[in-house]
Write a protein that holds these residues in place. Structure first.
Motif, mmCIF file in Angstrom:
data_model
loop_
_atom_site.group_PDB
_atom_site.id
_atom_site.type_symbol
_atom_site.label_atom_id
_atom_site.label_comp_id
_atom_site.label_asym_id
_atom_site.label_seq_id
_atom_site.Cartn_x
_atom_site.Cartn_y
_atom_site.Cartn_z
ATOM 1 N N THR A 22 0.519 -0.895 0.077
ATOM 2 C CA THR A 22 -0.270 -0.354 -0.271
ATOM 3 C C THR A 22 0.843 1.320 -0.038
ATOM 4 N N MET A 23 -0.095 2.320 -0.630
ATOM 5 C CA MET A 23 0.823 3.707 -1.093
ATOM 6 C C MET A 23 1.290 3.806 0.816
ATOM 7 N N GLU A 24 0.446 3.679 1.902
ATOM 8 C CA GLU A 24 0.586 3.970 2.925
ATOM 9 C C GLU A 24 2.121 3.500 3.748
ATOM 10 N N ARG A 25 1.957 2.610 3.331
ATOM 11 C CA ARG A 25 2.687 1.511 4.110
ATOM 12 C C ARG A 25 4.420 2.213 3.285
ATOM 13 N N ILE A 26 4.459 2.739 2.295
ATOM 14 C CA ILE A 26 5.736 2.929 0.837
ATOM 15 C C ILE A 26 5.639 4.322 2.065
ATOM 16 N N CYS A 27 4.453 5.253 2.067
ATOM 17 C CA CYS A 27 5.679 6.524 2.575
ATOM 18 C C CYS A 27 5.721 6.633 3.438
ATOM 19 N N ASN A 28 4.925 5.444 5.051
ATOM 20 C CA ASN A 28 5.249 5.640 6.154
ATOM 21 C C ASN A 28 7.104 5.212 6.478
ATOM 22 N N PHE A 29 7.313 3.855 5.388
ATOM 23 C CA PHE A 29 8.568 3.625 5.561
ATOM 24 C C PHE A 29 9.712 4.283 5.336
ATOM 25 N N LEU A 30 9.670 5.480 3.550
ATOM 26 C CA LEU A 30 10.088 5.712 3.024
ATOM 27 C C LEU A 30 10.227 7.599 3.609
ATOM 28 N N ASN A 31 9.582 7.518 4.393
ATOM 29 C CA ASN A 31 9.308 9.284 5.551
ATOM 30 C C ASN A 31 9.187 10.034 4.583
ATOM 31 N N LYS A 32 8.268 9.877 3.232
ATOM 32 C CA LYS A 32 7.791 10.395 2.660
ATOM 33 C C LYS A 32 6.287 10.798 1.682
ATOM 34 N N ASP A 33 6.106 11.693 1.724
ATOM 35 C CA ASP A 33 4.211 11.644 1.471
ATOM 36 C C ASP A 33 4.852 10.868 -0.526
ATOM 37 N N GLU A 34 3.094 11.103 -1.100
ATOM 38 C CA GLU A 34 2.675 10.365 -1.892
ATOM 39 C C GLU A 34 3.278 10.881 -3.410
ATOM 40 N N SER A 43 11.124 8.054 -12.223
ATOM 41 C CA SER A 43 12.637 8.575 -11.997
ATOM 42 C C SER A 43 13.521 7.363 -12.810
ATOM 43 N N LYS A 44 14.804 8.270 -14.018
ATOM 44 C CA LYS A 44 14.919 7.293 -14.547
ATOM 45 C C LYS A 44 16.075 6.447 -13.316
ATOM 46 N N SER A 45 16.629 7.543 -12.359
ATOM 47 C CA SER A 45 18.018 7.617 -11.240
ATOM 48 C C SER A 45 17.571 7.434 -10.177
ATOM 49 N N ILE A 46 17.615 7.705 -9.180
ATOM 50 C CA ILE A 46 17.172 7.787 -7.752
ATOM 51 C C ILE A 46 18.386 7.497 -6.375
ATOM 52 N N ASP A 47 18.140 8.103 -5.788
ATOM 53 C CA ASP A 47 19.444 8.322 -4.967
ATOM 54 C C ASP A 47 20.193 7.425 -4.416
ATOM 55 N N THR A 48 21.507 6.802 -4.194
ATOM 56 C CA THR A 48 21.309 5.039 -3.544
ATOM 57 C C THR A 48 21.105 5.184 -2.142
ATOM 58 N N ASP A 49 21.178 6.156 -1.040
ATOM 59 C CA ASP A 49 20.373 5.545 0.144
ATOM 60 C C ASP A 49 18.888 4.915 -0.191
ATOM 61 N N THR A 50 17.875 6.253 -0.666
ATOM 62 C CA THR A 50 16.259 5.892 -1.438
ATOM 63 C C THR A 50 16.961 4.442 -1.615
ATOM 64 N N LEU A 51 17.238 4.367 -2.933
ATOM 65 C CA LEU A 51 17.297 2.679 -3.703
ATOM 66 C C LEU A 51 17.526 1.607 -2.498
ATOM 67 N N LEU A 52 18.556 2.301 -1.593
ATOM 68 C CA LEU A 52 18.709 0.752 -0.177
ATOM 69 C C LEU A 52 17.551 0.507 0.269
ATOM 70 N N ARG A 53 17.119 1.928 0.741
ATOM 71 C CA ARG A 53 15.496 1.495 1.802
ATOM 72 C C ARG A 53 14.446 0.714 0.781
ATOM 73 N N LEU A 58 10.647 -3.798 -0.037
ATOM 74 C CA LEU A 58 10.655 -4.794 -1.274
ATOM 75 C C LEU A 58 11.636 -6.104 -1.230
ATOM 76 N N GLU A 59 11.819 -6.227 -0.369
ATOM 77 C CA GLU A 59 12.517 -7.684 -0.543
ATOM 78 C C GLU A 59 13.623 -7.750 -1.616
#
Length: 141
Positions: A22-34, A43-53, A58-59
């Protein structure tokens, strides 16, 4: 799966849809908004810290996509005999061929797109490794 052009946002979106997170779980886990999450999907690329999260949530090891790209598409490196013994970054001595890479290469050989010798030359895969893959494939069939 082709590793030549990586659009990480699309891979993440596919994984989210597949796992039905769910979007709610993603937002809570990443501490970001929708809105931020939707921008990441595009995005074609993402910051490595964010990609690690994302990888943790998503395991799935999204960095492996980039490793696969390097294995398949980077030119062989020239050996420099004057390298210092104490390198600052870790050196990985052995390439790890994922199942996806093996399937990609085997598909190219079986379809006739490439010969075994072309694969060996193009991707710098040892001849014995490629023959072992082919033998295992033949044993399964």
């Amino acid at each position: 799966m082709l590793y030549k052009e990586i659009h990480i946002g699309k891979f993440i979106k596919e994984s989210v849809d597949e796992k039905e997170i769910t979007m709610e779980r993603i937002c809570n886990f990443l501490n970001k908004d929708e809105e931020f999450i939707e921008k990441m999907y595009n995005s074609k690329s993402i910051d490595t810290d964010t990609l690690l999260r994302w990888s943790k949530l998503l395991e799935y090891d999204f960095f492996r996509l980039y490793s696969s790209h390097l294995i398949l598409y980077s030119p062989p490196s020239a050996t420099n005999k004057n390298t210092q013994k104490s390198e600052k970054i870790p050196y990985f001595r052995k390439n790890i061929y994922t199942q996806e890479i093996k399937e990609f290469i085997m598909k190219r050989i079986i379809s006739g797109e490439m010969t075994q010798s072309e694969v060996i030359k193009e991707y710098s895969i040892p001849k014995s490794t490629l023959h072992r893959w082919l033998q295992k494939r033949n044993d399964v069939e």
